[in-house]
Design a protein around this motif. Structure first.
Motif, PDB file in Angstrom:
ATOM      1  N   THR A 206     -44.744   4.219   8.417  1.00  0.00           N
ATOM      2  CA  THR A 206     -43.815   3.105   8.586  1.00  0.00           C
ATOM      3  C   THR A 206     -43.044   3.298   9.875  1.00  0.00           C
ATOM      4  O   THR A 206     -42.555   4.389  10.163  1.00  0.00           O
ATOM      5  CB  THR A 206     -42.822   3.030   7.410  1.00  0.00           C
ATOM      6  OG1 THR A 206     -43.550   2.974   6.188  1.00  0.00           O
ATOM      7  CG2 THR A 206     -41.930   1.802   7.529  1.00  0.00           C
TER       8      THR A 206
ATOM      9  N   ILE B 116     -39.967   1.367  11.999  1.00  0.00           N
ATOM     10  CA  ILE B 116     -38.942   0.325  12.083  1.00  0.00           C
ATOM     11  C   ILE B 116     -38.496   0.271  13.532  1.00  0.00           C
ATOM     12  O   ILE B 116     -38.088   1.287  14.111  1.00  0.00           O
ATOM     13  CB  ILE B 116     -37.725   0.625  11.182  1.00  0.00           C
ATOM     14  CG1 ILE B 116     -38.165   0.919   9.751  1.00  0.00           C
ATOM     15  CG2 ILE B 116     -36.713  -0.522  11.254  1.00  0.00           C
ATOM     16  CD1 ILE B 116     -38.804  -0.226   9.038  1.00  0.00           C
TER      17      ILE B 116
ATOM     18  N   ASP C 187     -36.176  -1.640  16.548  1.00  0.00           N
ATOM     19  CA  ASP C 187     -35.054  -2.473  16.971  1.00  0.00           C
ATOM     20  C   ASP C 187     -35.406  -2.935  18.381  1.00  0.00           C
ATOM     21  O   ASP C 187     -35.446  -2.127  19.312  1.00  0.00           O
ATOM     22  CB  ASP C 187     -33.777  -1.640  16.948  1.00  0.00           C
ATOM     23  CG  ASP C 187     -32.555  -2.385  17.464  1.00  0.00           C
ATOM     24  OD1 ASP C 187     -32.662  -3.569  17.827  1.00  0.00           O
ATOM     25  OD2 ASP C 187     -31.480  -1.756  17.504  1.00  0.00           O
TER      26      ASP C 187
ATOM     27  N   ALA D  35     -43.757  -7.119   9.587  1.00  0.00           N
ATOM     28  CA  ALA D  35     -42.802  -8.065   9.008  1.00  0.00           C
ATOM     29  C   ALA D  35     -41.501  -7.999   9.780  1.00  0.00           C
ATOM     30  O   ALA D  35     -41.064  -6.917  10.195  1.00  0.00           O
ATOM     31  CB  ALA D  35     -42.550  -7.740   7.543  1.00  0.00           C
ATOM     32  N   GLN D  36     -40.895  -9.168   9.977  1.00  0.00           N
ATOM     33  CA  GLN D  36     -39.557  -9.192  10.557  1.00  0.00           C
ATOM     34  C   GLN D  36     -38.591  -8.863   9.433  1.00  0.00           C
ATOM     35  O   GLN D  36     -38.655  -9.446   8.350  1.00  0.00           O
ATOM     36  CB  GLN D  36     -39.253 -10.567  11.153  1.00  0.00           C
ATOM     37  CG  GLN D  36     -37.911 -10.625  11.832  1.00  0.00           C
ATOM     38  CD  GLN D  36     -37.655 -11.956  12.496  1.00  0.00           C
ATOM     39  OE1 GLN D  36     -38.541 -12.785  12.645  1.00  0.00           O
ATOM     40  NE2 GLN D  36     -36.422 -12.170  12.896  1.00  0.00           N
ATOM     41  N   VAL D  37     -37.706  -7.910   9.677  1.00  0.00           N
ATOM     42  CA  VAL D  37     -36.726  -7.494   8.680  1.00  0.00           C
ATOM     43  C   VAL D  37     -35.339  -7.607   9.295  1.00  0.00           C
ATOM     44  O   VAL D  37     -35.194  -7.710  10.497  1.00  0.00           O
ATOM     45  CB  VAL D  37     -36.994  -6.046   8.184  1.00  0.00           C
ATOM     46  CG1 VAL D  37     -38.326  -5.965   7.459  1.00  0.00           C
ATOM     47  CG2 VAL D  37     -36.959  -5.058   9.329  1.00  0.00           C
ATOM     48  N   GLY D  38     -34.330  -7.590   8.473  1.00  0.00           N
ATOM     49  CA  GLY D  38     -32.969  -7.686   8.988  1.00  0.00           C
ATOM     50  C   GLY D  38     -32.603  -9.126   9.283  1.00  0.00           C
ATOM     51  O   GLY D  38     -33.349 -10.054   8.961  1.00  0.00           O
TER      52      GLY D  38
ATOM     53  N   ALA E 202     -32.323 -12.642  10.712  1.00  0.00           N
ATOM     54  CA  ALA E 202     -33.281 -13.439  11.490  1.00  0.00           C
ATOM     55  C   ALA E 202     -32.591 -14.322  12.521  1.00  0.00           C
ATOM     56  O   ALA E 202     -33.251 -14.938  13.346  1.00  0.00           O
ATOM     57  CB  ALA E 202     -34.120 -14.302  10.550  1.00  0.00           C
TER      58      ALA E 202
ATOM     59  N   LEU F 247     -38.362  -5.188  13.466  1.00  0.00           N
ATOM     60  CA  LEU F 247     -39.702  -5.286  12.899  1.00  0.00           C
ATOM     61  C   LEU F 247     -40.017  -4.036  12.100  1.00  0.00           C
ATOM     62  O   LEU F 247     -39.636  -2.925  12.485  1.00  0.00           O
ATOM     63  CB  LEU F 247     -40.762  -5.417  13.995  1.00  0.00           C
ATOM     64  CG  LEU F 247     -40.838  -6.700  14.796  1.00  0.00           C
ATOM     65  CD1 LEU F 247     -42.018  -6.643  15.764  1.00  0.00           C
ATOM     66  CD2 LEU F 247     -40.956  -7.905  13.891  1.00  0.00           C
ATOM     67  N   ALA F 248     -40.735  -4.231  11.001  1.00  0.00           N
ATOM     68  CA  ALA F 248     -41.280  -3.124  10.226  1.00  0.00           C
ATOM     69  C   ALA F 248     -42.790  -3.195  10.366  1.00  0.00           C
ATOM     70  O   ALA F 248     -43.394  -4.256  10.149  1.00  0.00           O
ATOM     71  CB  ALA F 248     -40.875  -3.232   8.764  1.00  0.00           C
TER      72      ALA F 248
ATOM     73  N   SER G  13     -46.454  -1.140   9.343  1.00  0.00           N
ATOM     74  CA  SER G  13     -46.969  -0.073   8.487  1.00  0.00           C
ATOM     75  C   SER G  13     -48.477   0.054   8.611  1.00  0.00           C
ATOM     76  O   SER G  13     -49.175  -0.888   8.977  1.00  0.00           O
ATOM     77  CB  SER G  13     -46.564  -0.285   7.037  1.00  0.00           C
ATOM     78  OG  SER G  13     -47.134  -1.456   6.537  1.00  0.00           O
TER      79      SER G  13
END
Length: 103
Positions: free
Chosen positions: A10, A12, A14, A45-48, A50, A58-59, A61
Motif C-alpha cells: 500500500t 499513500i 500526498d 483510489a482517491q482518499v481524503g 476531495a 491517492l491510495a 495497492s
C-alpha cells in the motif's frame, strides 16, 4: 499442501498541483494519472478530502505472491507519481504479508 504467502503493498501519496486554481484544473491531470496506473494493473483510489484545490491524496495497492515483486511494483508506482504533473509531498509505503494454509 504448503502454506500460501500473500504480499500486499500500500502506498499513500500526498500530491500537490501548484498551478491549479480550481477543481477543474486538477481533474484532468488526476484522471490521467489514475488511468495510467490502472492500465498497469495498480488499484488506485482517491482518499481524503476531495474538495482541496491544489492537493490530492491517492491510495495505490498491489498484491503478489512474492515479496521482491511486491516491492518492485511499489517502486514502479512511485515512478509513475514522480513522472506525473504533480509534486509529490509525502509518501507512506507499507508491505504486509499473510500466510494461508489451505489444508
Amino acid at each position: 499442501m504448503d502454506d500460501v504467502r500473500i504480499y500486499t503493498g500500500t502506498l499513500i501519496a500526498d500530491l500537490v498541483l501548484q498551478r491549479s486554481q480550481n477543481l477543474k484544473d486538477r481533474r484532468k491531470p488526476l484522471r490521467a494519472l489514475i488511468q495510467r496506473m490502472r492500465n498497469h494493473d495498480f488499484a488506485v483510489a482517491q482518499v481524503g478530502p476531495a474538495d482541496l484545490i491544489q492537493r490530492v491524496f491517492l491510495a495505490i495497492s498491489v498484491v503478489s505472491g512474492n515479496e521482491t515483486q511486491a516491492d518492485e511494483l511499489m517502486d514502479e508506482a512511485e515512478r509513475f507519481l514522480f513522472a506525473s504533473e504533480f509534486e509529490v509531498g509525502q509518501l507512506r509505503r507499507q508491505i504486509q504479508s499473510e500466510t494461508f494454509y489451505s489444508g
